[in-house]
Every structure is written in C-alpha cells, then in structure tokens.
Design an enzyme around this catalytic site. Structure first.
Site, PDB file in Angstrom:
ATOM      1  CD  GLU A   1      -1.775  -2.090   2.002  1.00  0.00           C
ATOM      2  OE1 GLU A   1      -3.070  -3.061   2.225  1.00  0.00           O
ATOM      3  OE2 GLU A   1      -0.701  -2.680   1.956  1.00  0.00           O
TER       4      GLU A   1
ATOM      5  CG  PHE B   1     -10.495  -8.978  11.061  1.00  0.00           C
ATOM      6  CD1 PHE B   1      -9.717 -10.061  11.591  1.00  0.00           C
ATOM      7  CD2 PHE B   1     -11.015  -9.518   9.962  1.00  0.00           C
ATOM      8  CE1 PHE B   1      -8.177 -10.411  10.502  1.00  0.00           C
ATOM      9  CE2 PHE B   1      -9.961  -9.869   8.596  1.00  0.00           C
ATOM     10  CZ  PHE B   1      -7.930 -10.327   9.008  1.00  0.00           C
ATOM     11  CD  GLN B   2      -7.491  -7.384   7.461  1.00  0.00           C
ATOM     12  OE1 GLN B   2      -8.211  -6.605   6.097  1.00  0.00           O
ATOM     13  NE2 GLN B   2      -6.505  -7.987   7.083  1.00  0.00           N
TER      14      GLN B   2
ATOM     15  CE  LYS C   1     -17.449  -5.939   2.914  1.00  0.00           C
ATOM     16  NZ  LYS C   1     -16.453  -7.509   3.272  1.00  0.00           N
TER      17      LYS C   1
ATOM     18  CG  MET D   1      22.810  11.850   3.031  1.00  0.00           C
ATOM     19  SD  MET D   1      23.920  12.493   2.718  1.00  0.00           S
ATOM     20  CE  MET D   1      22.863  12.922   1.381  1.00  0.00           C
TER      21      MET D   1
END
Length: 592
Positions: free
Chosen positions: A54, A116-117, A166, A488
């Site tokens: 993502e 959940f999630q 949802k 760096m």
C-alpha cells in the site's frame, strides 16, 4: 424505491471518480473494499493497477500526480491497508502532492468495537493529510468524494483520505452531482495588486537581487514556469531552485545558478547569502534551504509568493507577502514590471553578475574521474553520462529518485529544462519512493523514458514493485548507484561522528542482475568506467524493465554540503577544492 436509489455505494463511488476525470487507480484489495473491487470488475472506464504494497500505491499515485498535474487516486483496505499508506500520505502532504486515498473501513455498526482489521483511520491520518472524511451516510458519499477532489487540488495541493465503511459501499444510495462552489474552502488565487506594486518597487531598487523558486511553481502548472522564465529574462535577475522546484526554470539558461541549500551550488548559496532583495515563489523556506535561520540572507528585503498563507512568515519574516497562485502572481509581476517607469539599477546588477561569475568559477560540483580502463566509477560521472546520453538521444526523460546521496547527485548533475520531469521525495525524505513513483509516471506516459535513479539501500525498501512492472509490462529503468553503504548516513558518520560507521554497511546485498531476472526484467552491471556507456545505452534500448547495477566509489561524498545548522557561507566543498584554500575547520565546515 426511487430510481435514484438504485446504485450501490461502490457504483456511486466509481461514478463520482469518473465524473472527476479519473482514469487510473493504484490499489490493493482486501475484505473491506471487496464491493468496490467487484464494481471495478464490471466497468472499463477506470483502470486499476495492482501494486504489491500500500505504501507503493501512494507513491505511484504521487508519481502520476506530480508528472501530470492531475489528482492521483489510491484504493486500500481497512486496518493495515490504511496504516501502510500513512508514510506515502505524509510524503504527499510535505511535498504538496494532490491525492485522494480511498480507505476501506469495517461496517458502521462495528466501528469502535475493535473489529477485525479495524483502525481509527481518520484519527491516524488527521496529521498526515490535508483533510479527511469518514462517510457515515450513503446519501453523503458522492458529495464527499467530489469535495475530496476539490480540497486535494485547490490551494496548496495535498492528500485527502475518504474512509469508507463496508456497509456504505454495499447499500444503495442517491447520487449527488458536484457542487458548483465549496461552502467554506475558497483559497485565494488572485494576487493583491497593491502588494504586486510594492514587490516591483523593491525589485527595481535591488542591487543584488535573487529569485528563489520552489515546487509551488510546478504545482501552479506550465504557465507558471513560463511566467517565471519571462520575469527572470525581463529583469536579468539570477534564479535558483529548491530540490522540489527543479525544472520550473530551464537548467540550461545562463541565469540559472543551480539548486540551493544543503547540497546546492557554491554560487547559489553565496548569492542567497549576499543578496539584498529576495523574491521567493512557491517555496516554504525549508530548513534544508535556509540553514541557520539567524544567518539566512541577512541583508535582503524579502518578497514571498505562496498560495498557502500559513507558510508566509512561518520560518522567515518577509516584507511583502503575496498570497496567490504562483502563476497568476508571476504574470502580474511581469505586467507590473513592464508598466513601471521606475528605472532598475543596471550597473549594480552587472556588478552583481560579475561577483556571481567569480563564485561560479569555483566549479563547486567538480569531480575527477579516472578514465583508465578498469577505473572505479564516480557516482557523479555515472549521472553525468546518463544525462548526456539521454540528451543526445533527444529523449524526453522523466526521472524519479530514491533518497540519499544518489538523490543529491541526480539533482546536481541531471539537468531539467521543463517542469514535471523530476519526481523526488523532498520534505519527508522517504526511502523506497523512487521505484513506485516511476511506475506511476510510466502509467501516465506509456511511451516515455522513465528512469529511477536509486541507491542499493533505498531500492530494497519497495523492491517488490518490480512485480507490478512485470504484470503491466512497464519498461521502467532502475539505475542503481551501488556503493554498498547507506551512503548519506555513512557520509554524516564520516564528517560528524569520527568515521564511526555504525550499521551503515550492507553486508548481504542481493545480486541485482539475478534479482531482475527473477522479476521478469533485464539485469545489467557496470563495474568499471569503461563499461558504463555500454550499459547505459543497452538499458535505454531494452524494451523491458531494467535494473542496471552500477558499482561506484564507496568512499565518495556528496559536496558541496552545508552541515545542519550552518549558514550558507559555511560550506564544506570537499577534497577537490582543498588546494584552493577551502579547507575544513574543526567544526566540519569549509573556509569560504
């Protein structure tokens, strides 16, 4: 049921996206957004690009947005899908990139139950976005989506999150056409002509002027870059760019002094330090540009043009603030300069240019490349040859970078005459940005030459996106400057921490040629200077994605360098200039 209630929330969402002109979405599916993916499956107007992470979806949308000027669109699921996107959202916020990120959420009746999630996406992303929304009613969905695009692209651009439970995307709802005008958010775009007149008066009086242009000029569109060029040539003033502003003024123009700031040129930094009039356009006086604030451009009267009023007087006090779209303000300055009868001080300007040319004579980007067969490749030379070969082929090249030494060398040695050709992570400095950003650019310009200039450490942050390149046959070229160090960080450890190289050497790097092959791409390697040109040409000729592994000098440092907290006239110029008296003090700064 009324006909207007016959569409599901997912269908309404896609209709709103289509009405906003969206052609592509970068995303990754999950349970909370499956209704949206089902609706995507049943239409052909919007293309979906399946990324492998993502964070990469957001960076790809950034590359798409930065190169096209359009709003990038991201679609991720709830919970970890949304939290994985946060780094990209902050990156877009700091660099003013317009994005709309659609995040899945658990159904409204489960919000707050630790389902959940589930994650508090709006809470988590509030400081990471320009604005965010949690859609709680289907009737609001279309309006919110249209508003999100308006907020993302208007004023100072930035990322906007729309969190979608949802049940909202499953249930049916009416479609709302976009509002003609937003109720409250109306950024000022037109400049105040009184302030423009004050600015021109200061510019006419200037004896040592400087124009400092940033990414806001690019965000304002090609017309802004054209207006900046007209103003500079009309006035004869020198121009410098921030890292994010490269390309908004032609690098080939003799009035261009190069990039300024921590790894900017000697002439740009000393001109900034010594100027008596500073015109800042679309730049926010970032600490990597200003250095020590109480020593920043100490003798100048300052004009600041920015569409974001909160950026003005935030870091550096200015005499003439102008809140406006950069392009409109620059066009107004051009008109006002032409209309003004007041003379400018041409003898003083000529003297100022003589001083600048003296500083230019220092050749602060100078390096020495051993051209003998088997000679170690200097990273600066690798970038220089990449630029020269692509230019000789008349290619319209889009460059992305990862973050680190290679990024600064690319900014110094790859030159841009047009805006929107340079995509890099400036404010946040996000390793792993370049490969997915290049992917987004290649989606926008399928036939263009898109090159990610990378380091071997940064490229591994999102290397999985080589799989996305393979799936969509995107011929992105990855040009790795491989010094086997986090370069760096190693440089700072050498200069500021007694050469104690703590955890910066990569002892178990992959074979990048074999890695390319495993991702259905082409791998190449150059280990000495006599192999470099052949590899670059083969890379550019290859019809597939390429990883070109360029072995470069492990000990090379990126100069010039202004140590953090130092002033512009306290530059470290490096070993190439030690013989001319620009040595290093005990504080790690050059005697300039």
């Amino acid at each position: 049921m009324s006909a207007e209630w016959t569409q599901s929330g997912a269908e309404i969402l896609l209709r709103a996206l289509k009405d906003q002109g969206v052609e592509v979405i970068f995303g990754y599916p999950g349970g909370a957004v499956l209704p949206i993916y089902d609706a995507l499956f049943q239409q052909n107007a919007i293309r979906h690009i399946l990324v492998r992470h993502e964070q990469a979806a957001v960076h790809a949308a950034e590359g798409y947005a930065r190169s096209t000027g359009k709003v990038g669109v991201v679609l991720v699921t709830s919970g970890p899908g949304a939290t994985n996107a946060v780094t990209g959202l902050v990156d877009a916020l700091m660099d003013s990139i317009p994005l709309v990120c659609l995040t899945g959420q658990v159904p409204t009746h489960l919000i707050g139950n630790d389902a959940f999630q589930e994650a508090d996406t709006t809470g988590i992303t509030r400081p990471a976005t320009k604005h965010n929304y949690l859609v709680k009613r289907g009737e609001d969905l279309a309006r919110v989506v249209h508003e999100a695009f308006y907020v993302a692209r208007s004023g100072r651009p930035g990322p906007v999150v729309v969190d979608l439970p949802k049940d909202i995307v499953i249930n049916k709802a009416p479609y709302a056409e976009p509002a003609v005008q937003h109720a409250s958010y109306r950024p000022r775009t037109e400049p105040d002509l009184g302030q423009i007149a004050k600015a021109v008066a200061l510019m006419k009086q200037a004896k040592r002027p400087m124009i400092y242009a940033g990414g806001g000029v690019i965000n304002a569109g090609p017309a802004a870059s054209d207006a900046l060029t007209r103003l500079a040539r009309m006035t004869g003033f020198p121009v410098t760019n921030t890292l994010m502003g490269l390309g908004c003024y032609p690098a080939s123009d003799p009035q261009f002094l190069g990039m300024l700031g921590m790894h900017g040129t000697y002439e740009a930094n000393l001109a900034m330090h010594g100027c008596d009039m500073l015109l800042a356009v679309g730049a926010r006086f970032d600490d990597r540009v200003t250095g020590r604030l109480n020593a920043f451009s100490p003798d100048s009267r300052k004009i600041h043009i920015d569409i974001d009023g909160s950026s003005i007087n935030k870091n550096v006090p200015v005499e003439v603030p102008i809140i406006a779209d950069a392009g409109k303000a620059l066009a107004a300055l051009v008109a006002a300069w032409q209309a003004s009868d007041a003379p400018s001080d041409k003898p003083a300007l000529a003297s100022w240019w003589r001083q600048i040319d003296t500083w230019r004579g220092k050749d602060s980007l100078k390096f020495t490349q051993n051209m003998a067969r088997g000679g170690i490749i200097k990273p600066q030379y690798a970038i220089q040859r990449l630029f020269e070969i692509t230019r000789a082929r008349s290619k319209d090249v889009f460059i992305t970078t990862e973050v680190g030494q290679h990024q600064m060398w690319a900014a110094q040695h790859f030159h841009f005459d047009k805006p929107n050709r340079w995509m890099t992570s400036g404010g946040l400095g996000t390793m792993g940005y370049g490969l997915p950003a290049a992917m987004g650019v290649q989606i926008a310009y399928p036939d263009a030459c898109v090159i990610d200039i990378a380091g071997e450490a940064s490229i591994l942050m999102n290397i999985q996106e080589m799989g996305t390149l393979a799936q969509y046959r995107l011929p992105v070229k990855v040009f790795i400057l491989n010094n086997q160090y986090m370069g760096m960080v190693r440089q700072w450890q050498e200069l500021l921490h007694g050469s104690r190289y703590s955890e910066t050497y990569s002892a178990a790097l992959p074979d990048f040629v074999k890695l390319a092959d495993s991702f259905h791409a082409t791998g190449m390697r150059a280990q000495s200077v006599d192999e470099l040109d052949a590899v670059i040409n083969a890379m550019l000729d290859c019809p597939t994605a390429v990883i070109a592994d360029i072995a470069v000098d492990q000990a090379e440092n990126c100069f010039p360098m202004i140590p953090s907290g130092a002033a512009h006239n306290e530059m470290l110029l490096g070993p190439e200039h030690e013989e001319s008296g620009a040595g290093i003090t005990d504080a790690g700064m050059a005697l300039v």
